[in-house]
Design a protein around this motif. Sequence first.
Motif, PDB file in Angstrom:
ATOM      1  N   VAL A  33       0.866  -1.173   0.000  1.00  0.00           N
ATOM      2  CA  VAL A  33       0.000   0.000   0.000  1.00  0.00           C
ATOM      3  C   VAL A  33       0.902   1.222   0.000  1.00  0.00           C
ATOM      4  N   MET A  34       0.630   2.156  -0.874  1.00  0.00           N
ATOM      5  CA  MET A  34       1.362   3.423  -0.881  1.00  0.00           C
ATOM      6  C   MET A  34       0.380   4.544  -0.579  1.00  0.00           C
ATOM      7  N   GLY A  35       0.845   5.520   0.148  1.00  0.00           N
ATOM      8  CA  GLY A  35      -0.075   6.580   0.519  1.00  0.00           C
ATOM      9  C   GLY A  35       0.618   7.835   0.970  1.00  0.00           C
ATOM     10  N   TRP A  36      -0.212   8.786   1.335  1.00  0.00           N
ATOM     11  CA  TRP A  36       0.254  10.083   1.827  1.00  0.00           C
ATOM     12  C   TRP A  36      -0.395  10.373   3.178  1.00  0.00           C
ATOM     13  N   TYR A  37       0.437  10.799   4.095  1.00  0.00           N
ATOM     14  CA  TYR A  37      -0.001  11.266   5.398  1.00  0.00           C
ATOM     15  C   TYR A  37       0.434  12.718   5.526  1.00  0.00           C
ATOM     16  N   ARG A  38      -0.165  13.423   6.469  1.00  0.00           N
ATOM     17  CA  ARG A  38       0.266  14.796   6.707  1.00  0.00           C
ATOM     18  C   ARG A  38       0.247  15.093   8.198  1.00  0.00           C
ATOM     19  N   GLN A  39       1.076  16.063   8.555  1.00  0.00           N
ATOM     20  CA  GLN A  39       1.155  16.480   9.950  1.00  0.00           C
ATOM     21  C   GLN A  39       1.282  17.987  10.014  1.00  0.00           C
ATOM     22  N   ALA A  40       0.285  18.603  10.608  1.00  0.00           N
ATOM     23  CA  ALA A  40       0.299  20.049  10.812  1.00  0.00           C
ATOM     24  C   ALA A  40       0.913  20.344  12.180  1.00  0.00           C
ATOM     25  N   GLU A  88      -6.298  25.027   5.643  1.00  0.00           N
ATOM     26  CA  GLU A  88      -6.212  23.894   6.588  1.00  0.00           C
ATOM     27  C   GLU A  88      -5.513  22.666   6.000  1.00  0.00           C
ATOM     28  N   ASP A  89      -5.180  22.709   4.725  1.00  0.00           N
ATOM     29  CA  ASP A  89      -4.377  21.634   4.127  1.00  0.00           C
ATOM     30  C   ASP A  89      -2.883  21.845   4.374  1.00  0.00           C
ATOM     31  N   THR A  90      -2.547  22.981   4.933  1.00  0.00           N
ATOM     32  CA  THR A  90      -1.143  23.268   5.218  1.00  0.00           C
ATOM     33  C   THR A  90      -0.579  22.254   6.204  1.00  0.00           C
ATOM     34  N   ALA A  91       0.523  21.619   5.810  1.00  0.00           N
ATOM     35  CA  ALA A  91       1.140  20.581   6.642  1.00  0.00           C
ATOM     36  C   ALA A  91       2.394  20.072   5.944  1.00  0.00           C
ATOM     37  N   VAL A  92       3.136  19.253   6.670  1.00  0.00           N
ATOM     38  CA  VAL A  92       4.189  18.471   6.035  1.00  0.00           C
ATOM     39  C   VAL A  92       3.554  17.164   5.571  1.00  0.00           C
ATOM     40  N   TYR A  93       3.737  16.861   4.306  1.00  0.00           N
ATOM     41  CA  TYR A  93       3.152  15.656   3.720  1.00  0.00           C
ATOM     42  C   TYR A  93       4.229  14.578   3.596  1.00  0.00           C
ATOM     43  N   TYR A  94       3.891  13.389   4.071  1.00  0.00           N
ATOM     44  CA  TYR A  94       4.838  12.274   4.088  1.00  0.00           C
ATOM     45  C   TYR A  94       4.336  11.151   3.193  1.00  0.00           C
ATOM     46  N   CYS A  95       5.218  10.652   2.370  1.00  0.00           N
ATOM     47  CA  CYS A  95       4.925   9.463   1.579  1.00  0.00           C
ATOM     48  C   CYS A  95       5.134   8.229   2.453  1.00  0.00           C
ATOM     49  N   ASN A  96       4.251   7.278   2.297  1.00  0.00           N
ATOM     50  CA  ASN A  96       4.325   6.037   3.064  1.00  0.00           C
ATOM     51  C   ASN A  96       4.272   4.831   2.137  1.00  0.00           C
ATOM     52  N   PHE A  97       5.112   3.856   2.426  1.00  0.00           N
ATOM     53  CA  PHE A  97       5.071   2.569   1.727  1.00  0.00           C
ATOM     54  C   PHE A  97       4.877   1.498   2.793  1.00  0.00           C
ATOM     55  N   ARG A  98       3.813   0.714   2.641  1.00  0.00           N
ATOM     56  CA  ARG A  98       3.548  -0.354   3.598  1.00  0.00           C
ATOM     57  C   ARG A  98       3.723  -1.704   2.917  1.00  0.00           C
ATOM     58  N   ARG A  99       4.685  -2.454   3.390  1.00  0.00           N
ATOM     59  CA  ARG A  99       4.896  -3.810   2.896  1.00  0.00           C
ATOM     60  C   ARG A  99       3.840  -4.720   3.512  1.00  0.00           C
ATOM     61  N   ILE A 100       3.209  -5.533   2.666  1.00  0.00           N
ATOM     62  CA  ILE A 100       2.221  -6.497   3.139  1.00  0.00           C
ATOM     63  C   ILE A 100       2.807  -7.879   2.897  1.00  0.00           C
ATOM     64  N   SER A 101       3.133  -8.583   3.985  1.00  0.00           N
ATOM     65  CA  SER A 101       3.749  -9.894   3.848  1.00  0.00           C
ATOM     66  C   SER A 101       3.360 -10.765   5.031  1.00  0.00           C
ATOM     67  N   THR A 102       2.760 -11.931   4.721  1.00  0.00           N
ATOM     68  CA  THR A 102       2.405 -12.868   5.786  1.00  0.00           C
ATOM     69  C   THR A 102       3.648 -13.592   6.303  1.00  0.00           C
ATOM     70  N   ILE A 103       4.707 -13.581   5.531  1.00  0.00           N
ATOM     71  CA  ILE A 103       5.942 -14.268   5.936  1.00  0.00           C
ATOM     72  C   ILE A 103       6.828 -13.339   6.761  1.00  0.00           C
ATOM     73  N   LEU A 104       7.070 -12.146   6.271  1.00  0.00           N
ATOM     74  CA  LEU A 104       7.956 -11.207   6.953  1.00  0.00           C
ATOM     75  C   LEU A 104       7.199 -10.260   7.873  1.00  0.00           C
ATOM     76  N   GLY A 105       5.884 -10.218   7.722  1.00  0.00           N
ATOM     77  CA  GLY A 105       5.106  -9.252   8.482  1.00  0.00           C
ATOM     78  C   GLY A 105       5.020  -7.933   7.740  1.00  0.00           C
ATOM     79  N   ASN A 106       4.080  -7.129   8.165  1.00  0.00           N
ATOM     80  CA  ASN A 106       3.922  -5.814   7.548  1.00  0.00           C
ATOM     81  C   ASN A 106       4.983  -4.851   8.086  1.00  0.00           C
ATOM     82  N   ALA A 107       5.330  -3.861   7.282  1.00  0.00           N
ATOM     83  CA  ALA A 107       6.308  -2.861   7.710  1.00  0.00           C
ATOM     84  C   ALA A 107       6.030  -1.549   7.002  1.00  0.00           C
ATOM     85  N   ASP A 108       6.249  -0.467   7.702  1.00  0.00           N
ATOM     86  CA  ASP A 108       6.033   0.875   7.157  1.00  0.00           C
ATOM     87  C   ASP A 108       7.366   1.567   6.902  1.00  0.00           C
TER      88      ASP A 108
END
Length: 120
Positions: A33-40, A88-108
């Motif tokens: 899963v790839m996504g965007w988060y933000r933090q004001a 109100e959209d003003t923030a630092v935006y962070y890209c996120n990559f979430r690994r999905i794996s039943t063997i290795l486990g998920n990781a961000d």
Amino acid sequence: QVQLVESGGGLVQPGGSLRLSCAASGSIFRVNVMGWYRQAPGKQRELVADITSGGSTNYADSVKGRFTISRDNAKNTVHLQMNSLKPEDTAVYYCNFRRISTILGNADYWGQGTQVTVSS
């Protein structure tokens, strides 16, 4: 390990548009899963939008109808088109990559962040 490089932040007037991009490299698992988060300032980091490797999308209520997330699996990139921007959209935006794996486990994995400022 996964490395993320973001681009596209900046200063824009209310009602304007910006496009954020993020390129992933390294150990890219096919299912992710790839996504965007933000933090004001003074607030917790929050999900803006994400998209699975299969193309399913998820948006925060505050950005529905204004932001569009997309990805290119061949290039391991994710984009966030932001229209009708508000202060109100003003923030630092962070890209996120979430690994999905039943063997290795998920990781961000996280990018370094890019500043988006909406102001007149």
